[in-house]
Design an enzyme around this catalytic site. Structure first.
Site, PDB file in Angstrom:
ATOM      1  NE  ARG A 189      40.269  69.672  50.784  1.00 29.44           N
ATOM      2  CZ  ARG A 189      39.051  70.189  50.885  1.00 29.44           C
ATOM      3  NH1 ARG A 189      38.214  69.713  51.795  1.00 29.44           N
ATOM      4  NH2 ARG A 189      38.657  71.155  50.092  1.00 29.44           N
ATOM      5  N   GLY A 190      44.626  68.298  53.994  1.00 30.33           N
ATOM      6  CA  GLY A 190      44.657  67.307  55.065  1.00 30.33           C
ATOM      7  C   GLY A 190      45.980  66.579  55.185  1.00 30.33           C
TER       8      GLY A 190
ATOM      9  CG  ASP B  55      43.568  65.791  45.392  1.00 30.43           C
ATOM     10  OD1 ASP B  55      42.564  65.086  45.149  1.00 30.43           O
ATOM     11  OD2 ASP B  55      43.907  66.107  46.546  1.00 30.43           O
TER      12      ASP B  55
ATOM     13  CE  LYS C  39      23.979  55.408  53.261  1.00 24.76           C
ATOM     14  NZ  LYS C  39      22.865  56.046  54.021  1.00 24.76           N
TER      15      LYS C  39
ATOM     16  CE1 TYR D  82      38.962  54.542  54.287  1.00 22.63           C
ATOM     17  CE2 TYR D  82      39.006  53.649  56.509  1.00 22.63           C
ATOM     18  CZ  TYR D  82      39.516  54.500  55.547  1.00 22.63           C
ATOM     19  OH  TYR D  82      40.581  55.318  55.863  1.00 22.63           O
TER      20      TYR D  82
END
Length: 463
Positions: free
Chosen positions: A234-235, A255, A311, A369
């Site tokens: 996807r995406g 995936d 976070k 990230y």
């Protein structure tokens, strides 16, 4: 198209937004199959007659472009080379629109000669059509023999970033550094930056080095080649797979097993293969290798799979940290190492990684990230030389705000800020990332390695 951009394109909306000083984004021109690479004339200039100018004339001629030159000294510089290249060069007529301004500054010897930028560009910027292009071609500063030339070449980066913020109506500005002797490797980069394929790429610079010349079928440059795309269900991953298939590749989409159904549907549509594998599993590299062996290896590996687990560092769990690092960075290193050991990268293979502007500019709540994506950039830059010994290239794209299901879930105010805080005043599309990867994955791009190209519309975040 988001609602703000649609409103900005109406007569009333454009007038209202301009009256209050708000950005007025336009509908960017993007690639369409069977539409010529260059629909409008290209104005070409050269500070001096060089091998780069000859290469640009050849590329434009091969692209069937209408080539114009500025009147005066720049026109005199081009005519002898145009005759040698067997192409005709005309002059701009009043009221005529241009697709691009292409200037060879590789012959500039010191910063005082950079005034050619003003002399060539200023009279013609207003003639650029919607989604117009400005492309400069110079020499890599680190390769210049004289410090004054190196200074002038490095100065081009500040110029191109500033100009990118001044262009309107979807215009972009980019810079190509080409090493001496690498002029034959310019084709793919010049074609990309002049064309609608680079719709959301602006204020970037890339380095082209000498390598084996490859001239593909420009309509289907990946015909007969095998491309593996991770995170392909996807995406952005699905868009990458679709564009690579359009360009002729046999796509193997990978995936996680829970996405197997969606992945199978996507690959069936492209006549590709689906590979349901968790790339963090210990045996994932071996499973991937087993899938590639029947094809004799891989020509293009796209590391697209990635996740966020946001976070602040004070509240970050080890699980969130480990998941992001393992999927976004460590798995890529393991896969690369295994495929190298098994000799499954074909000669001339390309690796393209998906980084992020978060790995360049940072982002609150994304220490894990940002770390992982900066690590991807570090991997690309550090592995370029070792992989070159195996005749493999490695590059990365760093997307900014791209319109996906993930960004659609961002709170409205933050989402709008992400869309507008770039020179094009809008979010990009998954196809913009895919087109950039297709350029880096083109066999004719074998002179590109160790580059990181932002696909962000010149985001105001980061360098």
């Amino acid at each position: 198209m988001d609602r703000y951009t649609a409103f900005a394109q109406s007569g009333f909306g454009r007038s209202l937004l301009q009256s209050v000083g708000m950005p007025t984004p336009v509908n960017l021109q993007r690639h369409q199959t069977h539409v010529p690479l260059l629909k409008a004339p290209v104005l070409l200039g050269a500070a001096r007659n060089t091998a780069v100018t000859s290469a640009l004339l050849r590329i434009l001629g091969d692209s069937r472009a209408v080539i114009y030159a500025a009147r005066g000294e720049l026109l005199d510089n081009l005519h002898p080379l145009a005759q040698e290249a067997g192409v005709s060069v005309g002059s701009v007529t009043d009221g005529e629109k241009l697709q691009a301004l292409l200037l060879d500054v590789s012959g500039v010897q010191h910063s005082g000669e950079l005034k050619v930028l003003l002399q060539f560009l200023q009279p013609h910027l207003a003639k650029l059509d919607n989604s117009g292009r400005v492309v400069l071609v110079g020499r890599p500063p680190e390769a210049c023999k004289e410090p004054k030339q190196a200074t002038a070449m490095r100065a081009l980066e500040g110029f191109i970033r500033s100009l990118g913020k001044e262009l309107r109506a979807g215009g972009t500005a980019n810079l190509i550094y080409v090493a001496e002797g690498a002029e034959a490797q310019l084709d793919s980069s010049v074609r990309f930056f002049l064309s609608p394929r680079s719709a959301y790429v602006s204020a970037q610079h890339v380095r082209v080095t000498a390598s084996q010349t490859s001239t593909p079928d420009w309509q289907r440059p990946l015909a007969g080649q095998v491309a593996l795309v991770t995170g392909a269900s996807r995406g952005i991953g699905a868009a990458i797979a679709e564009v690579l298939a359009r360009d002729g590749a046999k796509v193997i989409g990978l995936d996680i097993p829970p996405a197997a159904g969606e992945l199978q549907t996507a690959m069936a549509r492209l006549e590709g293969e689906a590979l349901a594998v968790d790339i963090t599993a210990a045996d994932a590299p071996a499973q991937i290798a087993a899938a590639l062996k029947p094809h004799g290896g891989v020509d293009l590996l796209v590391h697209n799979a990635g996740i966020t687990r946001d976070k602040t560092l004070a509240r970050m769990s080890e699980a969130f940290w480990d998941q992001v690092m393992d999927i976004n960075l460590l798995s890529e290193e393991r896969i690369n190492d295994h495929l190298l050991a098994e000799k499954l990268f074909k000669t001339g293979a390309r690796i393209v990684c998906v980084a992020s502007i978060s790995g360049i500019a940072g982002n609150r709540g994304q220490t894990n990230y940002g770390l992982s994506k900066a690590g991807v950039i570090g991997m690309v830059q550090s592995m370029a030389a070792p992989l070159a010994k195996h005749k493999v290239t490695i590059n990365a794209v760093a997307p900014g705000f791209i319109e996906t299901q993930m960004t659609a879930a961002i709170p409205f105010a933050i989402r709008e800020a992400g869309r507008r805080m770039n020179s094009l005043s809008q979010g990009g599309l998954p196809v913009d990332v895919a087109e950039t990867i297709a350029w880096l994955g083109n066999p004719a791009s074998n002179g590109l390695t160790g580059n990181v190209v932002r696909v962000c519309g010149q985001s105001l975040l980061g360098a």
